[in-house]
Design a protein around this motif. Structure first.
Motif, PDB file in Angstrom:
ATOM      1  N   TRP A 125      20.690   8.441  -5.205  1.00 24.54           N
ATOM      2  CA  TRP A 125      20.337   9.607  -4.404  1.00 24.54           C
ATOM      3  C   TRP A 125      19.121   9.332  -3.540  1.00 24.54           C
ATOM      4  N   GLY A 126      19.177   9.742  -2.287  1.00 23.68           N
ATOM      5  CA  GLY A 126      18.020   9.745  -1.396  1.00 23.68           C
ATOM      6  C   GLY A 126      17.611   8.392  -0.860  1.00 23.68           C
ATOM      7  N   ARG A 127      16.509   8.400  -0.138  1.00 20.82           N
ATOM      8  CA  ARG A 127      16.004   7.179   0.476  1.00 20.82           C
ATOM      9  C   ARG A 127      15.089   6.407  -0.455  1.00 20.82           C
ATOM     10  N   ILE A 128      14.798   6.961  -1.624  1.00 23.26           N
ATOM     11  CA  ILE A 128      13.896   6.317  -2.565  1.00 23.26           C
ATOM     12  C   ILE A 128      14.629   5.124  -3.169  1.00 23.26           C
ATOM     13  N   TYR A 129      13.949   4.003  -3.201  1.00 20.56           N
ATOM     14  CA  TYR A 129      14.627   2.759  -3.531  1.00 20.56           C
ATOM     15  C   TYR A 129      14.292   2.193  -4.895  1.00 20.56           C
ATOM     16  N   ALA A 130      13.400   2.805  -5.680  1.00 21.77           N
ATOM     17  CA  ALA A 130      12.984   2.236  -6.953  1.00 21.77           C
ATOM     18  C   ALA A 130      12.949   3.298  -8.045  1.00 21.77           C
ATOM     19  N   VAL A 131      12.827   2.846  -9.285  1.00 18.30           N
ATOM     20  CA  VAL A 131      12.706   3.763 -10.416  1.00 18.30           C
ATOM     21  C   VAL A 131      11.426   4.578 -10.290  1.00 18.30           C
ATOM     22  N   MET A 132      10.313   3.919  -9.992  1.00 21.29           N
ATOM     23  CA  MET A 132       9.084   4.641  -9.663  1.00 21.29           C
ATOM     24  C   MET A 132       8.558   4.059  -8.365  1.00 21.29           C
ATOM     25  N   GLU A 133       8.028   4.946  -7.527  1.00 22.30           N
ATOM     26  CA  GLU A 133       7.689   4.463  -6.186  1.00 22.30           C
ATOM     27  C   GLU A 133       6.450   5.141  -5.615  1.00 22.30           C
ATOM     28  N   TRP A 134       5.628   4.298  -5.032  1.00 22.54           N
ATOM     29  CA  TRP A 134       4.536   4.702  -4.152  1.00 22.54           C
ATOM     30  C   TRP A 134       4.996   4.243  -2.778  1.00 22.54           C
ATOM     31  N   PRO A 135       5.596   5.123  -1.972  1.00 25.09           N
ATOM     32  CA  PRO A 135       6.246   4.712  -0.725  1.00 25.09           C
ATOM     33  C   PRO A 135       5.258   4.158   0.303  1.00 25.09           C
ATOM     34  N   PRO A 136       5.776   3.332   1.195  1.00 25.80           N
ATOM     35  CA  PRO A 136       4.945   2.779   2.264  1.00 25.80           C
ATOM     36  C   PRO A 136       4.427   3.861   3.201  1.00 25.80           C
ATOM     37  N   ARG A 137       3.278   3.610   3.743  1.00 25.98           N
ATOM     38  CA  ARG A 137       2.695   4.460   4.784  1.00 25.98           C
ATOM     39  C   ARG A 137       2.746   3.681   6.083  1.00 25.98           C
ATOM     40  N   GLU A 138       2.890   4.412   7.175  1.00 24.76           N
ATOM     41  CA  GLU A 138       2.950   3.739   8.477  1.00 24.76           C
ATOM     42  C   GLU A 138       1.640   3.046   8.821  1.00 24.76           C
ATOM     43  N   ALA A 139       0.520   3.738   8.611  1.00 24.80           N
ATOM     44  CA  ALA A 139      -0.786   3.181   8.967  1.00 24.80           C
ATOM     45  C   ALA A 139      -1.376   2.436   7.785  1.00 24.80           C
ATOM     46  N   VAL A 140      -1.710   1.168   7.998  1.00 27.13           N
ATOM     47  CA  VAL A 140      -2.318   0.335   6.970  1.00 27.13           C
ATOM     48  C   VAL A 140      -3.539  -0.328   7.575  1.00 27.13           C
ATOM     49  N   GLU A 141      -4.651  -0.270   6.854  1.00 26.28           N
ATOM     50  CA  GLU A 141      -5.891  -0.901   7.313  1.00 26.28           C
ATOM     51  C   GLU A 141      -6.356  -1.908   6.273  1.00 26.28           C
ATOM     52  N   ALA A 142      -6.751  -3.083   6.701  1.00 29.42           N
ATOM     53  CA  ALA A 142      -7.257  -4.106   5.793  1.00 29.42           C
ATOM     54  C   ALA A 142      -8.441  -3.555   5.007  1.00 29.42           C
ATOM     55  N   GLY A 143      -8.404  -3.739   3.677  1.00 27.86           N
ATOM     56  CA  GLY A 143      -9.499  -3.307   2.825  1.00 27.86           C
ATOM     57  C   GLY A 143      -9.555  -1.818   2.525  1.00 27.86           C
ATOM     58  N   ARG A 144      -8.604  -1.031   3.054  1.00 26.82           N
ATOM     59  CA  ARG A 144      -8.559   0.414   2.786  1.00 26.82           C
ATOM     60  C   ARG A 144      -7.193   0.748   2.198  1.00 26.82           C
ATOM     61  N   TYR A 145      -7.193   1.663   1.211  1.00 28.96           N
ATOM     62  CA  TYR A 145      -5.973   1.980   0.478  1.00 28.96           C
ATOM     63  C   TYR A 145      -5.835   3.484   0.300  1.00 28.96           C
ATOM     64  N   PHE A 146      -4.618   3.961   0.328  1.00 26.74           N
ATOM     65  CA  PHE A 146      -4.327   5.383   0.174  1.00 26.74           C
ATOM     66  C   PHE A 146      -4.450   5.808  -1.289  1.00 26.74           C
ATOM     67  N   HIS A 147      -3.943   4.986  -2.206  1.00 25.35           N
ATOM     68  CA  HIS A 147      -4.016   5.254  -3.643  1.00 25.35           C
ATOM     69  C   HIS A 147      -5.072   4.347  -4.258  1.00 25.35           C
ATOM     70  N   ARG A 148      -5.735   4.814  -5.297  1.00 25.35           N
ATOM     71  CA  ARG A 148      -6.826   4.045  -5.903  1.00 25.35           C
ATOM     72  C   ARG A 148      -6.396   3.251  -7.128  1.00 25.35           C
ATOM     73  N   ARG A 149      -6.404   3.843  -8.294  1.00 26.32           N
ATOM     74  CA  ARG A 149      -6.218   3.126  -9.561  1.00 26.32           C
ATOM     75  C   ARG A 149      -4.902   3.544 -10.207  1.00 26.32           C
ATOM     76  N   ILE A 150      -4.003   2.582 -10.403  1.00 28.54           N
ATOM     77  CA  ILE A 150      -2.698   2.838 -11.010  1.00 28.54           C
ATOM     78  C   ILE A 150      -2.543   1.911 -12.215  1.00 28.54           C
ATOM     79  N   ARG A 151      -2.195   2.482 -13.368  1.00 29.66           N
ATOM     80  CA  ARG A 151      -1.949   1.718 -14.593  1.00 29.66           C
ATOM     81  C   ARG A 151      -0.551   2.067 -15.092  1.00 29.66           C
ATOM     82  N   VAL A 152       0.313   1.050 -15.224  1.00 30.19           N
ATOM     83  CA  VAL A 152       1.658   1.224 -15.767  1.00 30.19           C
ATOM     84  C   VAL A 152       1.704   0.318 -16.993  1.00 30.19           C
ATOM     85  N   LEU A 153       1.645   0.929 -18.189  1.00 26.71           N
ATOM     86  CA  LEU A 153       1.395   0.180 -19.418  1.00 26.71           C
ATOM     87  C   LEU A 153       2.403   0.507 -20.518  1.00 26.71           C
TER      88      LEU A 153
END
Length: 171
Positions: free
Chosen positions: A83-111
């Motif tokens: 279903w849908g355009r989502i391509y993974a079991v869990m996803e942080w989708p791409p953003r159009e604007a990307v800057e070197a050294g800057r991130y939209f999300h901070r700390r993610i732990r999958v444990l």
């Protein structure tokens, strides 16, 4: 062309001991800057089990996450319906604007999660635009069609990935 978010008031989310299944689109759609903990849950969804949206253009489901822990969950043949355009079991989708050294999300732990993959080749996770990522102690069970479980990384600052998982850089 601008999106505004009130970052002075952010909710924390604790989602624990739940069963998520039979949802048409996805299990969870999350956009909270507060501490987010998802643990001891079972997911069996036709689309993505967990989606952390990064879209301020159409649905206005923006908001970068700051501190997310996903622990001791079972992801059982999620993405089985395609279903849908989502391509993974869990996803942080791409953003159009990307800057070197800057991130939209901070700390993610999958444990310490288990991923029993569905046939069709969807990855266990797509991690995009994340400053600090840890993917450790997870069990990835290949799909019945033999497709190996894998994760995709794009614009990730620091990545601590367990050695037995296939990870691919995404352009």
């Amino acid at each position: 062309g601008q999106v505004v978010e009130n970052i002075s008031h952010n909710v924390a989310l604790t989602f624990r001991h739940n069963i998520v299944r039979c949802n048409r689109a996805r299990g969870m759609l999350i956009a909270s800057r507060g501490r987010t903990v998802i643990e001891d849950c079972d997911f069996h969804t036709s689309g993505a089990a967990i989606l952390f949206e990064a879209n301020g253009e159409y649905w206005f489901e923006s908001g970068g996450t700051q501190d997310v822990t996903i622990r001791n969950c079972m992801f059982d043949t999620c993405r089985h319906g395609g279903w849908g355009r989502i391509y993974a079991v869990m996803e942080w989708p791409p953003r159009e604007a990307v800057e070197a050294g800057r991130y939209f999300h901070r700390r993610i732990r999958v444990l310490d999660n288990s991923f029993r993959m569905a046939s069709g080749g969807a990855p266990a996770a797509i991690f995009d635009n994340i400053a600090d990522l840890c993917f450790r102690g997870n069990t990835l069970i290949p799909a019945p069609d033999g497709t190996p479980a894998r994760i995709l990384l794009s614009h990730v600052g620091r990545a601590d990935i367990q050695s037995d998982v296939e990870s691919e850089a995404r352009a």
